[in-house]
Design a protein around this motif. Structure first.
Motif, PDB file in Angstrom:
ATOM      1  N   UNK A 177       6.413  -2.105  -2.549  1.00  0.00           N
ATOM      2  CA  UNK A 177       5.395  -2.816  -1.774  1.00  0.00           C
ATOM      3  C   UNK A 177       5.821  -4.231  -1.407  1.00  0.00           C
ATOM      4  N   UNK A 178       6.485  -4.916  -2.323  1.00  0.00           N
ATOM      5  CA  UNK A 178       6.870  -6.299  -2.018  1.00  0.00           C
ATOM      6  C   UNK A 178       7.836  -6.374  -0.839  1.00  0.00           C
ATOM      7  N   UNK A 179       8.904  -5.578  -0.795  1.00  0.00           N
ATOM      8  CA  UNK A 179       9.773  -5.654   0.388  1.00  0.00           C
ATOM      9  C   UNK A 179       9.117  -5.140   1.665  1.00  0.00           C
ATOM     10  N   UNK A 180       8.251  -4.127   1.552  1.00  0.00           N
ATOM     11  CA  UNK A 180       7.613  -3.590   2.755  1.00  0.00           C
ATOM     12  C   UNK A 180       6.603  -4.572   3.330  1.00  0.00           C
ATOM     13  N   UNK A 181       5.883  -5.281   2.453  1.00  0.00           N
ATOM     14  CA  UNK A 181       4.806  -6.173   2.909  1.00  0.00           C
ATOM     15  C   UNK A 181       5.210  -7.644   2.896  1.00  0.00           C
ATOM     16  N   UNK A 182       6.481  -7.949   2.725  1.00  0.00           N
ATOM     17  CA  UNK A 182       6.900  -9.329   2.461  1.00  0.00           C
ATOM     18  C   UNK A 182       6.508 -10.286   3.593  1.00  0.00           C
ATOM     19  N   UNK A 183       6.419  -9.823   4.819  1.00  0.00           N
ATOM     20  CA  UNK A 183       6.069 -10.707   5.937  1.00  0.00           C
ATOM     21  C   UNK A 183       4.566 -10.689   6.238  1.00  0.00           C
ATOM     22  N   UNK A 184       3.816  -9.923   5.467  1.00  0.00           N
ATOM     23  CA  UNK A 184       2.388  -9.733   5.775  1.00  0.00           C
ATOM     24  C   UNK A 184       1.499 -10.407   4.739  1.00  0.00           C
ATOM     25  N   UNK A 185       1.744 -10.159   3.462  1.00  0.00           N
ATOM     26  CA  UNK A 185       0.881 -10.692   2.415  1.00  0.00           C
ATOM     27  C   UNK A 185       1.637 -10.755   1.095  1.00  0.00           C
ATOM     28  N   UNK A 186       1.256 -11.742   0.265  1.00  0.00           N
ATOM     29  CA  UNK A 186       1.796 -11.824  -1.088  1.00  0.00           C
ATOM     30  C   UNK A 186       0.910 -11.088  -2.079  1.00  0.00           C
ATOM     31  N   UNK A 187      -0.286 -10.711  -1.651  1.00  0.00           N
ATOM     32  CA  UNK A 187      -1.223  -9.992  -2.512  1.00  0.00           C
ATOM     33  C   UNK A 187      -0.970  -8.500  -2.368  1.00  0.00           C
ATOM     34  N   UNK A 188      -0.317  -7.910  -3.354  1.00  0.00           N
ATOM     35  CA  UNK A 188       0.086  -6.509  -3.258  1.00  0.00           C
ATOM     36  C   UNK A 188      -1.053  -5.555  -3.550  1.00  0.00           C
ATOM     37  N   UNK A 189      -2.272  -6.095  -3.827  1.00  0.00           N
ATOM     38  CA  UNK A 189      -3.468  -5.266  -3.969  1.00  0.00           C
ATOM     39  C   UNK A 189      -4.481  -5.610  -2.873  1.00  0.00           C
ATOM     40  N   UNK A 190      -4.001  -6.215  -1.799  1.00  0.00           N
ATOM     41  CA  UNK A 190      -4.870  -6.653  -0.704  1.00  0.00           C
ATOM     42  C   UNK A 190      -5.567  -5.447  -0.082  1.00  0.00           C
ATOM     43  N   UNK A 191      -6.889  -5.370  -0.232  1.00  0.00           N
ATOM     44  CA  UNK A 191      -7.639  -4.210   0.257  1.00  0.00           C
ATOM     45  C   UNK A 191      -7.645  -4.110   1.776  1.00  0.00           C
ATOM     46  N   UNK A 192      -7.270  -5.160   2.454  1.00  0.00           N
ATOM     47  CA  UNK A 192      -7.160  -5.060   3.917  1.00  0.00           C
ATOM     48  C   UNK A 192      -6.047  -4.099   4.313  1.00  0.00           C
ATOM     49  N   UNK A 193      -5.072  -3.931   3.427  1.00  0.00           N
ATOM     50  CA  UNK A 193      -3.891  -3.152   3.777  1.00  0.00           C
ATOM     51  C   UNK A 193      -3.579  -2.015   2.803  1.00  0.00           C
ATOM     52  N   UNK A 194      -4.119  -2.060   1.590  1.00  0.00           N
ATOM     53  CA  UNK A 194      -3.772  -1.079   0.561  1.00  0.00           C
ATOM     54  C   UNK A 194      -5.023  -0.339   0.116  1.00  0.00           C
ATOM     55  N   UNK A 195      -4.975   0.984   0.204  1.00  0.00           N
ATOM     56  CA  UNK A 195      -6.049   1.833  -0.307  1.00  0.00           C
ATOM     57  C   UNK A 195      -5.473   2.704  -1.420  1.00  0.00           C
TER      58      UNK A 195
END
Length: 427
Positions: A346-364
């Motif tokens: 998740x960190x490399x995939x979302x690195x340009x989007x968010x630092x919150x790897x449990x961000x409900x806007x993007x992760x279900x």
């Protein structure tokens, strides 16, 4: 040490109609299910557990105040009735795991657990979401009723507690129904004072691990803080609790697969590109074959499944030897697939989007593999990462070390039904 005591439950008077009255926990009810529960019965618990929001809601009229009005009305009309004496309640669920034909049973009992800070005989195992706690606190403030229990586990290596409870389940239950998902729910009150004392004394010497209901427990602590600590003499000093032996074969954990959605600019080729340097990637033509291959991996091995839209099947991700975890990460956490997924995937995939790897806007989070596959095929999910379940031994190791896992690191199945017993924290 945990203090678990009997309580006088509020229950629905119309036991034959329970299948139309009770609901699962609030956090797994979809908007479609919420609407269906409203239509199912005029006294369905959905009005309390997860009421509908209205466009004109304000501080004086909202889903919490409407829940309080409905609750008071049902008590006055005796839709809900309070049991005459305090007791423990045996609760048994009979079920099949998704995709399995094997029938399982999970047996435990409901009681009223005295609140204590984390670590004083009661241990969490995962982080919570602040928004969920604010919502549950507002509901508790309005209704002063706990409709759903926290789910705790305790060690019973000799099987003494289960051996004491199971013979009583041959009697006629006071509540029994089969839910839409095929899960059977049955409830019995305990009448034997000696058994009630035995259970209370036994659990007083055990550690309770919170399996489900971290938000409810922390909400109860916040509510107690607002009301004032009553020294164990007030009803708000307690929280509705289900306790089951960790050795029960019916205590089962599923994985909560991570599903990415609404991530700006995320394409399938970006996901694969972000993972190629860290994983050996093997293509599977069918999702079922991928899932079967994933199940062969040892817990904590850092192997994952990947599903992407526009393709059939998926990819098995095996970590390359050069992948490492932060040096200061405790060993109990480093042993978890959910941690390795966060750091390596998740960190490399979302690195340009968010630092919150449990961000409900993007992760279900979804435990049902078939629903994950369907959502990916329909294009509702940009990428789905499949995990193996966290082991019970891993949960205990993390909790015993005073640590917590990421949110949704476990998915205990089945969920406790809400409303089969309810705990009044006002009187």
């Amino acid at each position: 040490m945990p203090v678990l005591r009997p309580f006088r439950a509020w229950r629905y008077a119309d036991a034959p109609a329970l299948a139309d009255l009770l609901v699962p926990p609030y956090d797994i009810i979809s908007p479609a299910a919420q609407a269906a529960f409203y239509a199912r019965h005029p006294a369905n618990l959905i009005q309390i557990e997860l009421g509908l929001e209205q466009p004109a809601d304000d501080d004086q009229n909202n889903r919490y105040t409407r829940a309080a009005v409905a609750l008071n009305d049902w008590r006055q009309r005796r839709v809900l009735q309070r049991d005459p004496w305090p007791t423990f309640y045996i609760y048994q669920q009979t079920f099949r795991l998704p995709g399995s034909a094997e029938r399982l049973q999970r047996t435990g009992f409901f009681g009223s657990l005295r609140l204590a800070p984390w670590g004083q005989g009661i241990l969490p195992h995962e982080k919570t979401f602040p928004g969920a706690k604010a919502d549950r606190l507002a509901l508790l403030q309005a209704t002063a009723m706990q409709t759903g229990a926290i789910f705790t586990l305790f060690r019973d290596p000799s099987g003494a507690v289960l051996n004491a409870l199971r013979p009583l389940t041959s009697a006629m239950p006071i509540a029994a129904f089969v839910a839409d998902d095929g899960i059977e729910h049955r409830l019995w009150p305990l009448h034997d004072p000696a058994l009630i004392t035995y259970l209370a004394e036994t659990l007083a010497g055990r550690t309770l691990y919170v399996a489900d209901g971290h938000h409810r427990y922390e909400t109860a602590l916040n509510y107690q803080q607002q009301r004032g600590d009553g020294g164990g003499e007030q009803p708000w000093d307690y929280v509705l609790t289900f306790a089951a032996p960790i050795e029960d074969p019916g205590v089962r954990v599923l994985a909560a697969h991570r599903c990415l959605h609404d991530v700006p600019g995320l394409w399938s080729e970006d996901v694969l590109a972000a993972l190629q340097s860290g994983f050996e990637i093997q293509r599977y033509a069918a999702a079922d074959a991928l899932a079967a291959a994933l199940r062969q991996a040892m817990p904590g091995a850092g192997c994952f499944g990947l599903l992407l839209p526009g393709t059939t099947g998926g990819w098995l991700l095996r970590p390359q030897p050069h992948l490492t975890l932060p040096a200061d990460l405790p060993a109990e956490l480093a042993d978890l697939d959910v941690i390795r997924l966060q750091e390596w995937v998740l960190r490399p995939v979302l690195r340009h989007i968010t630092d919150d790897l449990a961000d409900k806007r993007f992760v279900a989070y979804e435990p049902n593999l078939d629903q994950v596959i369907e959502a990916v095929q329909q294009g509702q999910i940009q990428a789905a990462f499949l995990l193996n379940p966290t082991g019970l031994h891993q949960l205990c190791a993390v909790a015993d070390a005073g640590l917590v896992m990421p949110q949704k690191a476990t998915y205990f199945y089945p969920k406790l039904i809400s409303g089969i017993v309810m705990h009044d924290v006002a009187s």
